[in-house]
Design a protein around this motif. Sequence first.
Motif, PDB file in Angstrom:
ATOM      1  N   PRO A  48       0.834  -1.209   0.000  1.00  0.00           N
ATOM      2  CA  PRO A  48       0.000   0.000   0.000  1.00  0.00           C
ATOM      3  C   PRO A  48       0.866   1.256   0.000  1.00  0.00           C
ATOM      4  O   PRO A  48       1.895   1.306   0.681  1.00  0.00           O
TER       5      PRO A  48
ATOM      6  N   GLN B  19       1.545   4.441   1.475  1.00  0.00           N
ATOM      7  CA  GLN B  19       1.159   5.124   2.705  1.00  0.00           C
ATOM      8  C   GLN B  19       1.120   6.632   2.483  1.00  0.00           C
ATOM      9  O   GLN B  19       1.728   7.166   1.553  1.00  0.00           O
TER      10      GLN B  19
ATOM     11  N   ARG C  66      -5.027   0.275  -2.184  1.00  0.00           N
ATOM     12  CA  ARG C  66      -4.724  -0.276  -0.867  1.00  0.00           C
ATOM     13  C   ARG C  66      -4.267   0.815   0.089  1.00  0.00           C
ATOM     14  O   ARG C  66      -4.567   0.783   1.289  1.00  0.00           O
TER      15      ARG C  66
ATOM     16  N   THR D 195      -6.110   1.582   3.617  1.00  0.00           N
ATOM     17  CA  THR D 195      -5.358   1.509   4.867  1.00  0.00           C
ATOM     18  C   THR D 195      -5.453   2.824   5.629  1.00  0.00           C
ATOM     19  O   THR D 195      -5.654   2.849   6.850  1.00  0.00           O
ATOM     20  N   TRP D 196      -5.330   3.945   4.904  1.00  0.00           N
ATOM     21  CA  TRP D 196      -5.453   5.260   5.538  1.00  0.00           C
ATOM     22  C   TRP D 196      -6.845   5.450   6.139  1.00  0.00           C
ATOM     23  O   TRP D 196      -6.991   5.895   7.288  1.00  0.00           O
TER      24      TRP D 196
ATOM     25  N   SER E 255      -9.042   3.191   7.061  1.00  0.00           N
ATOM     26  CA  SER E 255      -9.245   2.292   8.188  1.00  0.00           C
ATOM     27  C   SER E 255      -8.546   2.809   9.439  1.00  0.00           C
ATOM     28  O   SER E 255      -9.092   2.757  10.540  1.00  0.00           O
ATOM     29  N   ALA E 256      -7.321   3.316   9.264  1.00  0.00           N
ATOM     30  CA  ALA E 256      -6.587   3.872  10.397  1.00  0.00           C
ATOM     31  C   ALA E 256      -7.269   5.107  10.953  1.00  0.00           C
ATOM     32  O   ALA E 256      -7.091   5.454  12.126  1.00  0.00           O
TER      33      ALA E 256
ATOM     34  N   VAL F  86      -7.026  -3.943   2.765  1.00  0.00           N
ATOM     35  CA  VAL F  86      -6.689  -3.230   3.995  1.00  0.00           C
ATOM     36  C   VAL F  86      -5.500  -3.888   4.662  1.00  0.00           C
ATOM     37  O   VAL F  86      -5.453  -5.115   4.789  1.00  0.00           O
ATOM     38  N   ASP F  87      -4.534  -3.084   5.091  1.00  0.00           N
ATOM     39  CA  ASP F  87      -3.366  -3.606   5.793  1.00  0.00           C
ATOM     40  C   ASP F  87      -3.823  -4.330   7.050  1.00  0.00           C
ATOM     41  O   ASP F  87      -4.654  -3.835   7.809  1.00  0.00           O
TER      42      ASP F  87
ATOM     43  N   ALA G 167      -4.043  -2.517  10.355  1.00  0.00           N
ATOM     44  CA  ALA G 167      -4.885  -1.327  10.473  1.00  0.00           C
ATOM     45  C   ALA G 167      -6.283  -1.722  10.929  1.00  0.00           C
ATOM     46  O   ALA G 167      -6.825  -2.729  10.482  1.00  0.00           O
TER      47      ALA G 167
END
Length: 300
Positions: free
Chosen positions: A103, A105, A257, A261-262, A264-265, A289-290, A293
């Motif tokens: 992903p 970031q 991705r 991930t962002w 979800s965090a 999703v990571d 996370a």
Amino acid sequence: MSDPEHYRQAARRESTARRYARVIEHFEAEWGGLLPASQASVGRYLAEHADRFSPGTLRTHLAALAQWHLQHGFVDPTKASTVRDVLRGIQALHTRPTVQAEPLQLQELEACVEALTREEQGDQAVVRLRACRDRLLLLLGFWRALRSDELCRLRIEFIRLDAAKGLTLFLPSSKTDRANLGRQLSVPALTHLCPVQAYEDWLGCSGLLDGPLLRNVDRWGRIGEGLHSYSIPRILRRILQRSGLEGEGYSGHSLRRGFATWASANQWSSKALMDYVGWRDVQSAMRYVDAEAPFGTLRR
């Protein structure tokens, strides 16, 4: 008079057609198979490539072979029970973990945009033009979690700009839009890493008024045809390398991705994330999703 073949061609996704053509070439030229194929030869083909290809890739190869036989009026050998048994056996004995794209970031996105902004301020016109396009590709792909093929399908005449609010995009088709009904997406204007500003800058820099939004830029700075989806991973890795980052492991799914991930965090709920990205089920979303996370509160 309209040509029916023109519409039959339109019904088949360009990326799928290219992938199937490569499979047929591999079956005939590299493996030495004969078409039309027998059930036995298709079974051998699967068995001999069980170590090299994943079961999912082999299913794609079967789909390509099936399409070739049906298009040419032959019986489809891939539907035979013996062939399906071979594939199930490969699935049982050669299960392997799914390789996920890295992903992108938010910190990496910021570093890339900073590097591209410096390139846009340089002396070489071709470098400025390409950097301007790449900044739009990154920011639009990230904040709208778009696939490579979706980025390449964006057309200027289907985009509406409202400087105070953002962009409205119309996607004529996508991977999950089998009926080709299209989908309308909103892109917010942001105070930092803004995709709307990147869009305005690209139109001003390129002078484009219609047609594909993201285009090839050759070594002389000439703007060509629209990008193909297979070029997106290469462009992304080059951006990362020019930004002093490692490009290995990144693909066309990295922007999608990265956003997932962002989000979800930042405690997006599963429903909000799925609605925004266009996923139909939680299982599809979780592939992007990571694992470390949080995915918000999952609700059935």
